[in-house]
Design a protein around this motif. Sequence first.
Motif, PDB file in Angstrom:
ATOM      1  N   THR A 129       0.585  -1.083  -0.028  1.00  0.00           N
ATOM      2  CA  THR A 129      -0.204   0.264   0.025  1.00  0.00           C
ATOM      3  C   THR A 129       0.923   1.443   0.199  1.00  0.00           C
ATOM      4  O   THR A 129       0.551   2.145  -0.670  1.00  0.00           O
ATOM      5  N   ALA A 130       2.000   1.312   0.780  1.00  0.00           N
ATOM      6  CA  ALA A 130       2.747   2.445   0.547  1.00  0.00           C
ATOM      7  C   ALA A 130       3.487   2.492  -0.617  1.00  0.00           C
ATOM      8  O   ALA A 130       3.287   3.881  -1.110  1.00  0.00           O
ATOM      9  N   LEU A 131       3.636   1.689  -1.540  1.00  0.00           N
ATOM     10  CA  LEU A 131       4.230   2.033  -2.821  1.00  0.00           C
ATOM     11  C   LEU A 131       3.241   2.328  -3.761  1.00  0.00           C
ATOM     12  O   LEU A 131       3.191   3.201  -4.819  1.00  0.00           O
ATOM     13  N   LEU A 132       2.076   1.559  -3.802  1.00  0.00           N
ATOM     14  CA  LEU A 132       1.042   1.996  -4.589  1.00  0.00           C
ATOM     15  C   LEU A 132       0.374   3.312  -4.476  1.00  0.00           C
ATOM     16  O   LEU A 132       0.004   3.954  -5.455  1.00  0.00           O
TER      17      LEU A 132
ATOM     18  N   ALA B  40      14.372  18.013  -9.687  1.00  0.00           N
ATOM     19  CA  ALA B  40      15.486  18.780  -8.703  1.00  0.00           C
ATOM     20  C   ALA B  40      15.588  18.101  -7.344  1.00  0.00           C
ATOM     21  O   ALA B  40      16.522  17.979  -6.698  1.00  0.00           O
ATOM     22  N   HIS B  41      14.640  17.231  -7.409  1.00  0.00           N
ATOM     23  CA  HIS B  41      14.636  16.509  -5.981  1.00  0.00           C
ATOM     24  C   HIS B  41      15.522  15.506  -5.983  1.00  0.00           C
ATOM     25  O   HIS B  41      16.079  14.609  -6.832  1.00  0.00           O
ATOM     26  N   PRO B  42      16.442  15.179  -4.802  1.00  0.00           N
ATOM     27  CA  PRO B  42      17.512  14.274  -4.994  1.00  0.00           C
ATOM     28  C   PRO B  42      17.201  12.800  -5.403  1.00  0.00           C
ATOM     29  O   PRO B  42      18.168  12.072  -5.783  1.00  0.00           O
ATOM     30  N   TYR B  43      15.921  12.492  -5.168  1.00  0.00           N
ATOM     31  CA  TYR B  43      15.477  11.079  -5.544  1.00  0.00           C
ATOM     32  C   TYR B  43      15.872  10.715  -6.984  1.00  0.00           C
ATOM     33  O   TYR B  43      16.395   9.668  -7.358  1.00  0.00           O
TER      34      TYR B  43
ATOM     35  N   LEU C 238      10.198   1.836   3.889  1.00  0.00           N
ATOM     36  CA  LEU C 238       9.200   2.438   4.083  1.00  0.00           C
ATOM     37  C   LEU C 238       9.616   4.218   3.977  1.00  0.00           C
ATOM     38  O   LEU C 238       9.102   4.880   3.445  1.00  0.00           O
ATOM     39  N   ALA C 239      10.923   4.254   4.420  1.00  0.00           N
ATOM     40  CA  ALA C 239      11.340   5.550   4.451  1.00  0.00           C
ATOM     41  C   ALA C 239      11.870   6.051   3.021  1.00  0.00           C
ATOM     42  O   ALA C 239      11.645   7.137   2.625  1.00  0.00           O
ATOM     43  N   ARG C 240      12.400   5.148   2.324  1.00  0.00           N
ATOM     44  CA  ARG C 240      12.668   5.220   0.737  1.00  0.00           C
ATOM     45  C   ARG C 240      11.369   5.435   0.058  1.00  0.00           C
ATOM     46  O   ARG C 240      11.487   6.312  -0.859  1.00  0.00           O
ATOM     47  N   ILE C 241      10.566   4.599   0.216  1.00  0.00           N
ATOM     48  CA  ILE C 241       9.305   4.743  -0.407  1.00  0.00           C
ATOM     49  C   ILE C 241       8.385   6.088  -0.274  1.00  0.00           C
ATOM     50  O   ILE C 241       8.153   6.701  -1.326  1.00  0.00           O
ATOM     51  N   GLU C 242       8.641   6.691   1.101  1.00  0.00           N
ATOM     52  CA  GLU C 242       7.966   8.002   1.243  1.00  0.00           C
ATOM     53  C   GLU C 242       8.716   9.227   0.504  1.00  0.00           C
ATOM     54  O   GLU C 242       8.272   9.845   0.047  1.00  0.00           O
ATOM     55  N   THR C 243      10.076   8.998   0.567  1.00  0.00           N
ATOM     56  CA  THR C 243      10.955   9.893  -0.228  1.00  0.00           C
ATOM     57  C   THR C 243      10.639   9.721  -1.668  1.00  0.00           C
ATOM     58  O   THR C 243      10.460  10.870  -2.470  1.00  0.00           O
TER      59      THR C 243
ATOM     60  N   TRP D 253       7.794  12.126  -6.636  1.00  0.00           N
ATOM     61  CA  TRP D 253       6.922  11.811  -7.789  1.00  0.00           C
ATOM     62  C   TRP D 253       5.665  12.923  -7.684  1.00  0.00           C
ATOM     63  O   TRP D 253       5.347  13.487  -8.882  1.00  0.00           O
ATOM     64  N   GLY D 254       5.528  13.184  -6.629  1.00  0.00           N
ATOM     65  CA  GLY D 254       4.191  14.259  -6.310  1.00  0.00           C
ATOM     66  C   GLY D 254       3.055  13.739  -7.126  1.00  0.00           C
ATOM     67  O   GLY D 254       2.434  14.753  -7.632  1.00  0.00           O
ATOM     68  N   LEU D 255       2.807  12.773  -7.182  1.00  0.00           N
ATOM     69  CA  LEU D 255       1.392  12.326  -7.909  1.00  0.00           C
ATOM     70  C   LEU D 255       0.359  12.643  -7.186  1.00  0.00           C
ATOM     71  O   LEU D 255       0.296  12.983  -5.678  1.00  0.00           O
ATOM     72  N   PRO D 256      -0.761  12.839  -7.798  1.00  0.00           N
ATOM     73  CA  PRO D 256      -2.149  13.319  -7.180  1.00  0.00           C
ATOM     74  C   PRO D 256      -2.325  12.711  -5.789  1.00  0.00           C
ATOM     75  O   PRO D 256      -2.284  11.231  -5.628  1.00  0.00           O
ATOM     76  N   ALA D 257      -2.906  13.475  -4.818  1.00  0.00           N
ATOM     77  CA  ALA D 257      -3.212  12.687  -3.397  1.00  0.00           C
ATOM     78  C   ALA D 257      -4.335  11.618  -3.546  1.00  0.00           C
ATOM     79  O   ALA D 257      -5.305  11.701  -4.478  1.00  0.00           O
TER      80      ALA D 257
END
Length: 475
Positions: free
Chosen positions: A141-144, A421-424, A458-463, A468-472
């Motif tokens: 669910t975190a990644l989706l 520009a995000h470090p990701y 989980l921390a990396r997925i949150e980054t 990505w900043g996809l729609p909430a």
Amino acid sequence: MPVSPAYRPDPRFPELGAEFADPVHAEAFPKTILRFRNDRAAASIGLDTLTDDEWVAHFGRFEPLPGNIDPPLAQRYHGHQFQVYNPELGDGRGFVFAQMREAGTDRLLDLGTKGSGRTPWSRSGDGRLTLKGGVREVLATALLEALGVPTSRSFSLVETGEELVRGDEPSPTRSAVLTRLSHSHIRFGTFQRHAFFERADRITALIDHVIAVYYPELAEAADKPTALLTAVSERMARLTARWMAAGFVHGVLNTDNMSLTGESFDYGPYRFLPKSDPNFTAAYFDHAGLYAFGRQPEAVFWNLQQLAGALTLVAETDPLVDALNVFGPAYRRELVAAMLLRLGVKPREAEADAALAQAAFKALAEGGEAVRWEPFFFDWFGGGADRALAGRRAETYRGGDFDEFRMLIGPYEAERPERLAHPYFAQPEPEELLYDEIEAIWAPIAAQDDWAAFEAKLARIETARVAWGLPAQGT
């Protein structure tokens, strides 16, 4: 507990009455060890101020939340499982625990459980969830969510101190209870149950409830069953398209796993694609490939047909067929939109956008072993060829299979180019969630109770989600 002003209980599900659910109680577990709490999700419903002890009281021992559902309710439903009708279903190891309004959107959200113990619908099951199953669902669910897929969110995972015997993993294995945050737990199979008993009155009551709570824009519709099926078909088209763009294989697309609000939930034998493969299956028991990656749109449409069949008790057939036929065009439109979101580019015009999406799928397919699913979208995010041709897969992308894709993506501009520009995006590789990595995350938990790899993932997925900043959720 001290109630946050953001906590707004609104228990609507009990209004449906006794024919839709049974009052139940959670098991008294030997232990309640908090393993995961989703504070970002909790903040959206005013529960982020809970202490860990209060959290465990509510999501390990299931003490009622103030002004909410008491006792919890195990839903009654039927469903097709691998397209075989089963009238013996229902919430066999879970219940609806609470409902409240979401800050910002005012959506009604449910807290529901998985692994909370036996119910009248458990049949021969023990009503439990393995800890490994809970870990897998939290990761999925975190990644989706990060990838913009409408999904339930894993809200809490509490280890419960029992030893479970399972046939598909080493036993005895550890146990847990998972709490999900979803827009709704009402399923296609909820309608099927009342159609099975030929109770048109209950189907009408369910339609009225779903429209009032989840689709208020349909309140004045002259033909509510058809209007609802149309709206659900559109939502399911969007969900299916997002799965396909994410390279996600749900694995068990039964009608009891289809939500009326178009959210994905109940992650058992899911997989993310390592590479393009329409025949890739997630469930080891799906021998016929019924729910293979490339057949997911077909499976969802079949499930919508079963929902339409249940609605024939209260609506004419021809309008329902028209509502079903919304799915195909909506899916094609949503798939193009989902691919552009994943590529991080601005839409241009319909024909060009569709051609780009098709070229992306073709490139993924023809790239074979050299092109993994997630790295492809990572490399080409934002459009243009500069990042892709400067990365570690540059030679692959210069091959003939990519000629058409490179040409078609050339004119596209980045949507919100500041994201790059995000470090990701400076990393050599993106976040993936393939089978071997999940096993590697689980291994130290099983062997040494070491949760470091799980927490780091989980921390990396949150980054990645922020980058990505996809729609909430819900937009």
